[in-house]
Design an enzyme around this catalytic site. Structure first.
Site, PDB file in Angstrom:
ATOM      1  CG  ASP A 219      -1.923   0.678   1.657  1.00  0.00           C
ATOM      2  OD1 ASP A 219      -2.595   0.911   0.365  1.00  0.00           O
ATOM      3  OD2 ASP A 219      -1.681   1.806   2.584  1.00  0.00           O
ATOM      4  CG  HIS A 355      -9.740  -1.968  -2.234  1.00  0.00           C
ATOM      5  ND1 HIS A 355      -8.317  -1.765  -2.784  1.00  0.00           N
ATOM      6  CD2 HIS A 355      -8.990  -0.915  -1.196  1.00  0.00           C
ATOM      7  CE1 HIS A 355      -7.075  -1.140  -3.052  1.00  0.00           C
ATOM      8  NE2 HIS A 355      -7.989  -1.068  -1.350  1.00  0.00           N
TER       9      HIS A 355
END
Length: 609
Positions: A219, A355
């Protein structure tokens, strides 16, 4: 466990396993995938129960979004314990079983690595904020207040966070501000501190790799190195207290040093664990190449976001003020990132859903009718599966899941980013901004991808028991047959098409996964056309995609299928696949006409049995 690697100048790191280049990676968002115990929240046992479904689809690697212990203010991207599983997802034993169950099926499992920040409930941060002399004080980024000309306390910089508001929050206990690029509940770790970095490597990476995890989607990978002089950002939104400042923390002065250290200390020793970085605000190939050049020994591949960010108004104030764009702009981004690999030792990703974005068929396709939905979902499949790079699919993409209905109100939106931007619009008092923000959320919001997965026709779509209350509302007005059970029974469904195309992608990997990309008709606003060419075989594929509701004529574009493929006079091009159903194919022998949202692939060879 150590494997010595060296770069041979051509094939990458000798001794390095590169299964991931040919792999299909499938992202599971566990809260919304499958609930096994009827509490309305998806869980790890639910994922395990559907691994055979993923294997039969053609998946090689499962990417599991964060399932760590967390207050869930940002759906697990605010981690309070890296070595524990959030109880609603299950237990460590469940995660161990997921690892072994994937491996038993010859599939691999990667986890989300969220190490730009932690939750403010993480023990590290609790210690850090306890006093200015605590040993972990410098594990986060603390700064004293500034004061304006009237003596009012103001943050150390004017930087705006991704979730609206300032990047700084005042702490009464120690009377300083801490930095957070996202929510105030997500304080940024200080990667400048070597003890902090080592704790990250040990607690968040080695712990899971030792349990058998095969790698990480990393991330916010390019935000670990901030500018340590902390200047104010230029004023680009006059009158606003907080200004966009991505240049202060993206691709910072030590970022490549940090990633090379991560690779050398953790990823390489664990059999070169897979690394896929999330690389935002990095739109130039020259910026991306250092991260993914095999010679640099940093990351295997990254997600670059120019194409998937189309329609947004930027990453900050205007993100959800939707900006229409022509097809030619989308194609230009694709062409840039397909051709940047040529002549390099780099690798890339192929994706159009995740997402953090609206559903691909609702953004890039057509949901105006059942037929257009099905055809455009298949066209998107064909587009993605014929591009060079590692293919990433997001749960539900393979059945054509769509955005939530436009008539649903803001109360159905759960995401902290969506709510932050909406509340900011409301606070502005500008009805036009409120309306436009809501319109943008209906297309782009992260919430759309997080609706429960649609398994069958039952109440709650088979995601959870019929008596349960799902954590997020189940889509109640999607197209007939938009679930797995219906599409399993139909080989020509969107799901059936994905299965077929993923097999073809692997069968002709030299051409479709590794082939050179040549863009044709770049200015055409209806057709997306390109050639893929194998490096050694001389095989070619012509990909024809009609991204419009109208029939399109190739002859008016002076485009010959056989000529483009270089077929000899006695040789005909072979139709490898079409998105059309059997009953829609009369006249398909003539390649000049493409029906609305039709896609085809022609090749200059006879398909192998």
């Amino acid at each position: 466990m150590n494997h010595r690697l060296h770069h041979d100048g051509k094939n990458g790191w000798v001794g390095k396993t590169q299964y991931w280049k040919d792999a299909v990676v499938y992202q599971v968002y566990p809260a919304s995938f499958k609930d096994s115990n009827g509490d309305g929240w998806g869980d790890i046992p639910g994922v395990i129960s559907e691994l055979d479904y993923l294997r039969d689809l053609g998946v090689d690697v499962v990417w599991l979004s964060p399932m760590f212990e967390s207050p869930q203010k940002d759906m697990g991207y605010d981690i309070s314990d890296y070595q524990a599983v959030y109880s609603r997802y299950g237990s460590l034993a469940d995660l161990d079983k997921l690892i072994s169950s994937c491996h038993e099926r010859n599939m691999k499992l990667i986890l989300d690595l969220v190490v730009n920040h932690t939750s403010d409930e993480h023990p590290w941060f609790k210690e850090s904020r306890s006093s200015k002399t605590n040993p972990k004080r410098d594990w986060y980024i603390w700064k004293p207040a500034r004061y304006d000309s009237d003596g009012n306390r103001i943050p150390p910089t004017n930087w705006r966070s991704y979730f609206a508001g300032p990047t700084w929050t005042w702490d009464d206990n120690t009377e300083e501000y801490y930095l957070h690029l996202y929510g105030s509940f997500q304080p940024d770790l200080n990667w400048e501190n070597p003890s902090c970095r080592e704790a990250i490597y040990q607690d968040t990476m080695r712990f899971w790799l030792a349990r058998g995890v095969d790698g990480f989607r990393i991330d916010t990978v390019n935000k670990y190195s901030k500018r340590t002089d902390f200047p104010d950002a230029p004023i680009t939104f006059p009158g606003e207290p907080n200004q966009p400042a991505a240049e202060m923390w993206c691709n910072g002065p030590r970022i490549h040093e940090f990633i090379r250290e991560m690779q050398a200390k953790v990823l390489t020793p664990y059999n070169h664990a897979l690394s896929v970085g999330e690389l935002s605000n990095t739109p130039l190939p020259s910026q991306v190449l250092p991260y993914v050049s095999a010679a640099n020994r940093e990351l295997d591949m990254v997600f670059e976001f120019s194409m998937i960010r189309l329609g947004t108004g930027g990453a900050f104030q205007d993100k959800y003020l939707y900006q229409p764009y022509p097809l030619s702009q989308l194609k230009a981004h694709v062409a840039t990132w397909q051709t940047f690999l040529e002549g390099t030792d780099a690798w890339h990703t192929v994706f159009c859903e995740n997402h953090d974005n609206g559903r691909a068929v609702s953004r890039f396709g057509d949901t105006s009718s059942h037929q257009n939905w099905e055809r455009s979902a298949k066209a998107i499949c064909l587009w993605q599966a014929t591009l060079t790079g590692t293919l990433f699919l997001y749960q539900g993409q393979e059945i054509g899941m769509v955005n939530m209905p436009r008539e649903w109100g803001i109360q159905e939106y759960k995401d902290c980013e969506s709510m932050g931007f909406y509340q900011e619009a409301v606070a502005s008092g500008d009805p036009d901004r409120i309306s436009k923000t809501m319109d943008g959320l209906r297309i782009l919001a992260r919430d759309h991808a997080r609706l429960p997965f649609q398994w069958d026709d039952s109440t709650n779509a088979g995601f959870t028991s019929e008596r349960a209350v799902p954590w997020m509302r189940v889509h109640d007005s999607a197209f007939e047959g938009l679930n797995v059970n219906r599409q399993r029974e139909d080989e020509e469904s969107v799901l059936g098409f994905y299965k077929t195309v993923l097999k073809l992608r692997k069968k002709y990997g030299e051409l479709l996964i590794h082939g050179a990309f040549r863009h044709l008709l770049p200015e055409d606003e209806a057709l997306f056309v390109y050639v893929k060419e194998g490096a050694e075989s001389g095989r070619k594929a012509l990909v024809l995609l009609n991204f419009s509701r109208e029939e399109q004529d190739l002859s008016t574009r002076q485009l010959s299928v056989a000529g483009t493929l270089g077929c000899e006079e006695s040789q005909e091009a072979t139709l490898l696949i079409t998105t059309l159903r059997e009953g829609e194919r009369p006249g398909i022998e003539s390649p000049e006409q493409l029906k609305p949202w039709e896609g085809r692939v022609y090749v200059n060879f006879v398909e192998e049995a």
